[in-house]
Design a protein around this motif. Structure first.
Motif, PDB file in Angstrom:
ATOM      1  N   VAL A  95      -5.803   9.140   0.190  1.00 18.77           N
ATOM      2  CA  VAL A  95      -6.250   7.868  -0.364  1.00 18.77           C
ATOM      3  C   VAL A  95      -5.204   6.802  -0.077  1.00 18.77           C
ATOM      4  O   VAL A  95      -4.016   7.001  -0.359  1.00 18.77           O
ATOM      5  N   ASP A 126       0.810  -1.213   0.000  1.00 16.88           N
ATOM      6  CA  ASP A 126       0.000   0.000   0.000  1.00 16.88           C
ATOM      7  C   ASP A 126       0.845   1.265   0.000  1.00 16.88           C
ATOM      8  O   ASP A 126       1.998   1.271   0.461  1.00 16.88           O
ATOM      9  N   THR A 181      -4.114   3.214  -1.280  1.00 18.16           N
ATOM     10  CA  THR A 181      -4.331   2.362  -2.437  1.00 18.16           C
ATOM     11  C   THR A 181      -3.149   1.447  -2.643  1.00 18.16           C
ATOM     12  O   THR A 181      -2.061   1.678  -2.097  1.00 18.16           O
ATOM     13  N   GLU A 199     -10.911   0.244  -6.930  1.00 14.63           N
ATOM     14  CA  GLU A 199     -10.548  -0.440  -5.695  1.00 14.63           C
ATOM     15  C   GLU A 199     -10.361   0.562  -4.560  1.00 14.63           C
ATOM     16  O   GLU A 199     -10.129   0.172  -3.411  1.00 14.63           O
ATOM     17  N   GLN A 200     -10.439   1.834  -4.855  1.00 14.74           N
ATOM     18  CA  GLN A 200     -10.330   2.905  -3.885  1.00 14.74           C
ATOM     19  C   GLN A 200     -11.145   4.080  -4.400  1.00 14.74           C
ATOM     20  O   GLN A 200     -11.512   4.126  -5.567  1.00 14.74           O
TER      21      GLN A 200
END
Length: 352
Positions: free
Chosen positions: A125, A54, A127, A117-118
């Motif tokens: 954010v 991530d 992601t 997906e985000q």
């Protein structure tokens, strides 16, 4: 409304907290499927812990797109479990990573890919590393925020479906849309000519200003208008963003084994390409969804495509009109503005 009027070429400076500060995330969520004006809420939550793959992106800007509203209404090609973060694309700077490959991106400006997906309607954010592409440091952040969907769609529509040579004609409806304006810019760079169909004269002026070769305000006899504009030429490629009756008229103007691609829709009614064109002219009618390309294309192809488009956007050659920007807490006004008829530019959220 609290909106800031900006031009498509304006430079906006953004700056926010550093990675070392303990900040929660402010984000917009879809809480139910239905009208975006009543199905979206603003919430603050602790920034989640980062997994190995991530990264944490401090957002600069994120646009409001028709696909975002289609998702909220439940009519998009995916239907996430609710509540779900909203926003398909945007630009920001990586301020933290979970220790994996994303560590090399800390400090870099990135575009977030529309994998859904985000969400990008958020000041920060989290992601996966695979869902971003690093880009140049220069360029208008408002334009860069819109890089991932419309310019990429326009580029792929012009390259993936048929061979086109210098001087070939590309026809498109909804030509004043962001994709349509990008198609005109990219077609001109390739030496292609464009036949553009719009619904009103104000939209026609927008497309002419963007360099459209022929622009038609659709009337009662659209086939005759198309024939007159082409003056004996035929389309090599037709691009449809409506899935409406105009599909048949565009298909009828294609050359032998020409291709028409539907990439968006206004209604989900059955398509209307005439059997005469399908059989005797061997016209191909197909569809395109950017998310399928992101899911299946090699990573090198994705990065090369976005890097090439980044260069064109950063130097100001490829732009989309911007009508207004809003803060996240002005989301109701932003949604109302983005759904207003006869809008002349895009609506974006910006983060300061």
């Amino acid at each position: 409304m609290g909106s800031e009027r900006v031009s498509a070429h304006s430079k906006v400076e953004f700056g926010r907290a550093s990675a070392g500060q303990d900040i929660s995330m402010l984000q917009l969520l879809a809480t139910s499927y239905g009208d975006p004006r009543t199905s979206v809420s603003l919430e603050r939550a602790p920034t989640p812990a980062l997994g190995t793959d991530d990264i944490l992106v401090d957002m600069e800007a994120a646009p409001v797109n028709p696909s975002d509203f289609l998702l909220v209404r439940g009519g998009y090609g995916l239907r996430p479990q609710l509540p779900s973060p909203l926003g398909g694309e945007g630009v920001g700077r990586v301020i933290d990573a979970g220790g994996g490959p994303g560590s090399s991106l800390v400090g870099r400006r990135v575009v977030i890919l529309p994998t859904y997906e985000q969400g990008t309607w958020a000041d920060q954010v989290v992601t996966a590393y695979r869902n971003v592409v690093p880009i140049r440091e220069d360029g208008d952040p408002l334009q860069l925020a819109m890089l991932a969907i419309n310019p990429a769609t326009a580029h792929l529509l012009l390259h993936r479906f048929t061979e086109l040579a210098d001087g070939d004609w590309v026809g498109l409806d909804a030509a004043n849309s962001a994709v349509g304006l990008c198609v005109n810019t990219l077609a001109r760079r390739r030496g292609l000519k464009t036949l553009n169909i719009v619904r009103r004269e104000a939209a026609a002026r927008t497309v002419r200003d963007a360099g459209g070769d022929r622009v038609i305000v659709a009337g009662e006899d659209l086939p005759a208008q198309i024939a007159g504009a082409l003056d004996g030429a035929e389309l090599g490629l037709a691009l449809d963003a409506t899935a409406g009756p105009v599909v048949a008229d565009l298909a009828a103007a294609l050359r032998f084994r020409g291709v028409i691609v539907t990439y968006a829709f206004v209604t989900d009614a059955p398509q209307a390409v005439r059997a005469h064109d399908l059989i005797f002219n061997e016209v191909t009618h197909t569809g395109f969804w950017l998310l399928n390309w992101l899911r299946h294309a090699p990573r090198t192809e994705i990065e090369q495509t976005y890097c090439a488009l980044n260069d064109i956007v950063a130097n100001g050659e490829l732009t989309v009109p911007v009508e207004a920007t809003y803060r996240l807490d002005e989301y109701r006004e932003a949604i109302e503005h983005a759904t207003a008829p006869e809008r002349r530019g895009k609506i974006l959220f910006t983060f300061t």
